[in-house]
Design a protein around this motif. Structure first.
Motif, PDB file in Angstrom:
ATOM      1  N   LYS A 367     -12.424  -6.301   0.756  1.00 45.81           N
ATOM      2  CA  LYS A 367     -11.287  -6.499   1.663  1.00 45.81           C
ATOM      3  C   LYS A 367     -10.271  -7.470   1.081  1.00 45.81           C
ATOM      4  O   LYS A 367      -9.060  -7.225   1.135  1.00 45.81           O
ATOM      5  N   LEU A 368     -10.772  -8.559   0.513  1.00 45.96           N
ATOM      6  CA  LEU A 368      -9.864  -9.505  -0.130  1.00 45.96           C
ATOM      7  C   LEU A 368      -9.162  -8.858  -1.321  1.00 45.96           C
ATOM      8  O   LEU A 368      -7.975  -9.106  -1.563  1.00 45.96           O
ATOM      9  N   SER A 369      -9.860  -8.043  -2.052  1.00 44.04           N
ATOM     10  CA  SER A 369      -9.270  -7.383  -3.227  1.00 44.04           C
ATOM     11  C   SER A 369      -8.124  -6.468  -2.822  1.00 44.04           C
ATOM     12  O   SER A 369      -7.080  -6.434  -3.472  1.00 44.04           O
ATOM     13  N   LEU A 370      -8.317  -5.715  -1.742  1.00 39.58           N
ATOM     14  CA  LEU A 370      -7.251  -4.834  -1.270  1.00 39.58           C
ATOM     15  C   LEU A 370      -6.049  -5.635  -0.779  1.00 39.58           C
ATOM     16  O   LEU A 370      -4.897  -5.228  -0.964  1.00 39.58           O
ATOM     17  N   LEU A 371      -6.320  -6.793  -0.159  1.00 42.63           N
ATOM     18  CA  LEU A 371      -5.231  -7.674   0.267  1.00 42.63           C
ATOM     19  C   LEU A 371      -4.435  -8.158  -0.942  1.00 42.63           C
ATOM     20  O   LEU A 371      -3.200  -8.169  -0.925  1.00 42.63           O
ATOM     21  N   MET A 372      -5.143  -8.558  -1.992  1.00 46.21           N
ATOM     22  CA  MET A 372      -4.476  -9.053  -3.200  1.00 46.21           C
ATOM     23  C   MET A 372      -3.756  -7.937  -3.953  1.00 46.21           C
ATOM     24  O   MET A 372      -2.808  -8.196  -4.711  1.00 46.21           O
ATOM     25  N   PHE A 373      -4.189  -6.714  -3.756  1.00 45.47           N
ATOM     26  CA  PHE A 373      -3.607  -5.585  -4.478  1.00 45.47           C
ATOM     27  C   PHE A 373      -2.142  -5.368  -4.096  1.00 45.47           C
ATOM     28  O   PHE A 373      -1.338  -4.922  -4.920  1.00 45.47           O
ATOM     29  N   ILE A 374      -1.769  -5.733  -2.865  1.00 44.48           N
ATOM     30  CA  ILE A 374      -0.399  -5.497  -2.397  1.00 44.48           C
ATOM     31  C   ILE A 374       0.617  -6.337  -3.176  1.00 44.48           C
ATOM     32  O   ILE A 374       1.621  -5.795  -3.670  1.00 44.48           O
ATOM     33  N   PRO A 375       0.419  -7.660  -3.336  1.00 37.52           N
ATOM     34  CA  PRO A 375       1.360  -8.412  -4.183  1.00 37.52           C
ATOM     35  C   PRO A 375       1.377  -7.937  -5.626  1.00 37.52           C
ATOM     36  O   PRO A 375       2.422  -8.012  -6.299  1.00 37.52           O
TER      37      PRO A 375
END
Length: 504
Positions: A367-375
């Motif tokens: 979940k954190l990885s997908l969040l970071m993927f946006i920036p």
């Protein structure tokens, strides 16, 4: 209502003073810091709304009429940048209260941080060239303290490099101010617009402009003055790197935009020099990012690379070019701030900044990885994310440039974009997709996993906040484009700014 223009400055200045008297009470300091940052968001939002819907605001300090007193001016560009500063400041303030050690806070981290924001707001809102120099000095002093706070060897080394180059930059700035005052007799920026055009010695005007270009170019980290940035940004805590990466170089870009549209006329020499510097800034920044293994240095070099996009937009000096520069400036402040917050989170999970030692992030923290993927997508400029639209404007502006050079600019934009794609893909593969295997850092460190859910949320929430703004800039690109076009028109035609200052 004219007093509204100084409210953002006063809020941060008063906050820093109050926090100095509360140095023993860390909990109250954290609370006041975040509340003050929230208040700044509301005030700067209202300032932007007022400027955008009702007109520019000008305030003459001490009731001295322009050009004799110190003037503060809020036009669309400065109001936009103060709003972006408050949004980034809120995210970093919340992140800092969750991650900065109590020892650093006792030594004055939060008061100095808010004093830095005071300098940033002042630099964006001043209408006086010497007053801008004063705000720049406040920024340099406070940022030097934040860099060196903690006293670690790497920090002190980075702080010395940072301070040395910025003192040289300030020397050029101050020398240029002396020359400017000597040939015009004024330092009010609106007054300089007419006075500079009347100076008969064109060579002296070019020399003065060159001094300002060197001074601001060092602060903006353009080629060849960028070496201080990657040498210093990786040394302090991530909260400090985030506010530096998001805003400090952008003050230099703002100064270049303001001075070389309002004060100095764009001639062939200035155009060609800025175009040359922009292209080489993109190339050298991108190549520097390619060879780095430290993830903080990778993003530091990407800052340099992307500064080149903004300088190119200024150098093109047409409507589309300036739209591209301004919209990229808006995008870059938010995304670069968030990237350094993400780096801090990665360090708290893995205990390392080395791409060789990172791995397994997506498997362990999907979940954190997908969040970071946006920036990451935004900084690359994958359509429809925020980094894509400014490049379209810059390419359009390049096509409007007559001659074969336009293809050089387009190739440089595409090259820098490809390098960014390659570098970010390298970070993603090494940190997120690569199997952690027996990597000792990720296996044994896991500081993040020892935190309570509430503490984890405090760290992640500022990243979510900036991701939300990034998504708005991306999918609300039409609104950002409208604002950027308005700013570009105002930069190309300064009558409204000048009339506001002189109350015509």
């Amino acid at each position: 209502m004219n007093n509204l223009v100084v409210y953002p400055i006063l809020i941060q200045f008063i906050t820093s003073i109050v926090l100095m008297f509360l140095w023993r009470n860390i909990k109250v300091q954290k609370y006041i810091s975040v509340v003050s940052s929230i208040c700044s968001v509301f005030v700067t939002s209202y300032l932007f709304w007022h400027v955008y819907t009702k007109g520019f605001i000008s305030l003459n300090a001490g009731m001295w009429k322009a050009p004799f007193g110190i003037t503060f001016v809020a036009d669309t560009l400065s109001a936009t940048l103060t709003l972006l500063t408050s949004l980034s400041g809120l995210a970093v303030s919340a992140y800092a209260t969750a991650t900065i050690s109590n020892a650093r806070i006792r030594f004055g981290f939060l008061p100095v941080f808010h004093f830095l924001l005071t300098g940033l707001y002042g630099a964006f809102l001043t209408g006086d060239a010497f007053n801008m120099y004063v705000w720049f000095e406040i920024i340099i002093i406070t940022s030097f303290v934040l860099l060196s706070l903690g006293g670690e060897k790497a920090q002190l080394e980075g702080a010395v490099k940072y301070f040395t180059l910025n003192i040289i930059s300030s020397t050029f700035f101050l020398t240029a101010l002396g020359v400017l005052y000597g040939i015009t007799g004024t330092l009010n920026m609106a007054d300089l617009n007419a006075k500079m055009a009347a100076v008969p010695h064109e060579g002296l005007v070019q020399l003065c402009g060159l001094l300002f270009l060197i001074g601001f170019g060092m602060k903006a980290a353009i080629f060849p003055f960028f070496y201080w940035l990657p040498a210093s940004y990786h040394t302090p805590p991530s909260a400090v790197s985030a506010i530096f990466g998001g805003l400090l170089t952008k003050v230099g870009v703002y100064a270049l935009l303001r001075f070389f549209t309002l004060i100095f006329p764009m001639n062939d020499f200035t155009n060609e020099l800025l175009l040359f510097l922009a292209v080489f800034t993109m190339i050298t920044g991108g190549m520097g990012a390619l060879v780095q293994n430290n993830i903080v240095k990778v993003f530091a070099y990407l800052i340099i690379c992307h500064i080149g996009f903004m300088i190119l937009g200024l150098a093109l000096h047409n409507l589309q070019g300036l739209v591209g520069a301004v919209s990229y400036l808006i995008h870059d402040i938010i995304v670069k701030t968030n990237l350094f917050l993400i780096v801090g989170l990665l360090y708290k999970i893995s205990g390392t900044h080395s791409l060789r030692d990172l791995g397994g992030m997506y498997k362990n923290y999907p979940k954190l990885s997908l969040l970071m993927f946006i920036p990451f997508l935004a900084v690359i400029g994958v359509p429809p994310f925020s980094g894509f639209w400014p490049k379209i404007s810059l390419i359009k502006g390049s096509f409007l440039w007559t001659g074969w050079e336009s293809w050089v600019f387009i190739v440089a934009i595409l090259f820098a974009s490809f390098i960014t794609l390659f570098v970010v893909a390298k970070v993603w593969v090494n940190a997120f997709w690569k199997d952690a295997g027996n990597l000792p850092k990720l296996k044994d460190f896991r500081y993040f996993d020892t935190l309570t859910p509430e503490k984890k949320l405090e760290i992640v929430l500022p990243i979510i906040f900036l991701v939300g703004i990034t998504l708005y800039i991306s999918f609300g690109a039409e609104q950002i484009q409208i604002v950027s076009q308005r700013i570009a028109h105002e930069l190309l035609s300064n009558e409204r700014y000048i009339n506001t200052v002189f109350e015509r």
